[in-house]
Design an enzyme around this catalytic site. Structure first.
Site, PDB file in Angstrom:
ATOM      1  N   VAL A  14       0.869  -1.185   0.000  1.00  0.00           N
ATOM      2  CA  VAL A  14       0.000   0.000   0.000  1.00  0.00           C
ATOM      3  C   VAL A  14       0.904   1.232   0.000  1.00  0.00           C
ATOM      4  O   VAL A  14       1.737   1.397   0.897  1.00  0.00           O
ATOM      5  CB  VAL A  14      -0.916   0.008   1.241  1.00  0.00           C
ATOM      6  CG1 VAL A  14      -1.775   1.272   1.247  1.00  0.00           C
ATOM      7  CG2 VAL A  14      -1.785  -1.241   1.271  1.00  0.00           C
ATOM      8  N   HIS A  15       0.726   2.106  -0.978  1.00  0.00           N
ATOM      9  CA  HIS A  15       1.639   3.235  -1.157  1.00  0.00           C
ATOM     10  C   HIS A  15       0.899   4.571  -1.026  1.00  0.00           C
ATOM     11  O   HIS A  15      -0.223   4.690  -1.499  1.00  0.00           O
ATOM     12  CB  HIS A  15       2.277   3.143  -2.550  1.00  0.00           C
ATOM     13  CG  HIS A  15       3.257   4.224  -2.838  1.00  0.00           C
ATOM     14  ND1 HIS A  15       4.526   4.244  -2.283  1.00  0.00           N
ATOM     15  CD2 HIS A  15       3.164   5.333  -3.621  1.00  0.00           C
ATOM     16  CE1 HIS A  15       5.168   5.305  -2.717  1.00  0.00           C
ATOM     17  NE2 HIS A  15       4.362   5.997  -3.532  1.00  0.00           N
ATOM     18  N   PRO A  16       1.479   5.572  -0.379  1.00  0.00           N
ATOM     19  CA  PRO A  16       2.759   5.559   0.331  1.00  0.00           C
ATOM     20  C   PRO A  16       2.549   5.290   1.825  1.00  0.00           C
ATOM     21  O   PRO A  16       1.854   6.056   2.505  1.00  0.00           O
ATOM     22  CB  PRO A  16       3.293   6.969   0.101  1.00  0.00           C
ATOM     23  CG  PRO A  16       2.046   7.816  -0.016  1.00  0.00           C
ATOM     24  CD  PRO A  16       0.958   6.934  -0.571  1.00  0.00           C
TER      25      PRO A  16
END
EC number: 1.8.1.12
Length: 491
Positions: free
Chosen positions: A460-462
């Site tokens: 999962v970004h950021p």
């Protein structure tokens, strides 16, 4: 022979209440729970809910959260929040009042549980054993104090938890313990926390966040490095970050004598010959709370520091007496005590299906500032148990701290694996949100996750958590117990 109770529980903490409630509700047993008082505060401080609810996890987490606002307010300037930060100051009394309100509500919910649960009763007083089937409830811990009632029972569960102890040096009666710290009228200007465990570290953060202007917090520990038993690199990084936050961590140091100054402050003599004045000295040293239970009268064996000795199913040396939680000195965590309570009473004793709590791969947290999340083995433990071990390591500055001005706040992740099959043996993290992240990691590890499972997961970004999916190359290895940069080619 028919007895008055099927079960008497000594201690109304999380584990004892879980066990007692399950026995009464699921198995329709008659259960008595014994503890010193129903509502938190003086004189006993602890009450329904045990250490965790009254003088432990719950109020401490609230107070740590409050202390974190010091940094959030300071860091908000980088994000455009303009205010007169110099005029802002924390109100300790407001914090304590809010904390007490939450704890009161939990105490009341437990009172309602007893009132609404058939077969479950609360008995106020100090419980001790008279024999293997008899519990006496007294007015105080003194074995000669008045007996309030005598309870005849088929089974006994010891769930009295742990309790702060003294240093054993002249003047230690002038110190407070972590229990009294929850009820201080004012935040100390000059504070000394004695101990290197999670309680000392967490309270150091609390007092540092609420210290009056010009105040300071010291933490002294007799060992080389705080938080013995945790990942070494995490411990080193936390020590560094505590220092950056203004907490002076003093290792290989222990008080040898404490005297009172005329103004009421404490004059502390240390083993290195130095002396210093503090408004409060808090001891954060705990031992299993079994000393006043008169366990010898029933033949219950204890070990080091009074820990009740039990087998894998939490049974003591006496067949009808069980013990769970901190008093057994196994894994001293509230969720573990709850699980042990369910295993003992719900399944083993009254369910006829013996089940032992699995004490491996238990996720836990230290709510220091910054916090720690950890699950499973350290690299040293893994190296003792496995022929080849891989250590993955990463540390970085979280995105927000590129603006906040707190670039010293690194996020650290360390993954320990069995190199032969890739099984994840341990994960250790330091940084904001580490306690929240580690819970999910614990589930993965309980299911037997391998490092390849982490690698095949899309992050999962950021976020800081996405680093778990990106650590693909080991930093170093262990081979036959020794640290090496690379493994032998014949393996």
């Amino acid at each position: 022979m028919s007895r008055a109770y099927d079960l008497v529980v000594l201690g109304a903490g999380s584990g004892g209440l879980e066990a007692g409630w399950n026995a009464a509700v699921t198995h329709k047993k008659k259960v008595a729970v014994v503890d010193v008082q129903a509502t938190h505060g003086p004189p006993a401080l602890v009450a329904l809910g045990g250490t965790c609810v009254n003088v432990g996890c719950v109020p401490k987490k609230l107070m740590v959260t409050g202390a974190q606002y010091m940094d959030l307010i300071r860091e908000s300037g980088g994000f455009g929040w303009e205010m007169d930060r110099e005029s802002l100051c924390p109100n300790w009394k407001t914090l304590i009042a809010a904390k007490n309100k939450v704890v009161n509500s939990i105490n009341e919910s437990y009172k309602s549980m007893f009132a609404d649960t058939e077969g479950l009763s609360f008995h106020m007083g100090f419980g001790a054993l008279q024999d293997a089937h008899t519990v006496v409830v007294r007015k105080s811990e003194d074995p000669h104090s008045d007996v309030l009632e005598t309870l005849d029972t088929e089974y006994i569960l010891i769930a009295t938890g742990s309790w702060p102890t003294r240093l054993g040096v002249p003047g230690d009666e002038f110190c407070i313990t972590s229990n009294e710290a929850f009820y201080l009228e004012d935040a100390p200007k000059r504070m000394l926390c004695v101990g290197g465990g999670y309680i000392a570290v967490e309270f150091a953060g609390i007092f540092n966040g609420y210290k009056p202007c010009g105040g300071y917090v010291d933490l002294c520990y007799r060992g080389d490095l705080i938080l013995r038993g945790f990942d070494t690199e995490v411990r080193k990084s936390l020590t560094k970050q505590l220092g950056a936050n203004g907490i002076r961590v003093r290792t290989n140091l222990n008080p040898t004598k404490i005297t009172k100054n005329e103004d009421g402050s404490n004059h502390v003599h240390f083993n290195d010959g130095t002396e210093e004045d503090y408004d409060q000295v808090m001891l954060a040293i705990g031992v299993p709370r079994s000393q006043a239970l008169q366990l010898d009268k029933a033949g219950v064996r204890t070990g080091k520091n009074g820990a009740v000795q039990v087998d894998a199913y939490s049974k003591t040396s006496v067949d009808n007496i069980y013990a769970i939680g901190d008093v057994t000195n196994r894994v001293m965590l509230t969720p573990v005590a709850i699980n042990e309570g369910a295993c003992v009473l719900l399944e083993t004793v009254f369910g006829g299906k013996p089940r032992a709590t699995d004490h491996t791969k238990v996720a836990c947290a230290v709510f220091s500032i910054p916090p720690i999340g950890t699950c499973g083995m350290t690299e040293e433990e893994a190296a003792k148990n496995y022929e080849t071990v891989a250590v993955y390591a990463s540390s970085f500055t979280p995105l927000m701290h590129n603006i906040s001005g707190s670039k010293h706040k690194e996020f650290m992740i360390r993954i320990i694996t069995n190199e032969s099959n890739g099984e994840v043996l341990g994960v250790h993290m330091l940084g904001d949100s580490a306690p929240e992240i580690i819970q999910s990691v614990g589930i993965c590890m309980k299911m037997g996750a391998k490092i390849s499972d982490f690698h095949s997961t899309i992050g999962v970004h950021p976020t800081s958590a996405e680093e778990l999916c990106s650590m693909r190359t080991p930093a170093y290895f262990y081979e036959s117990g020794k640290r090496v940069e690379k493994l032998s080619s014949n393996l």
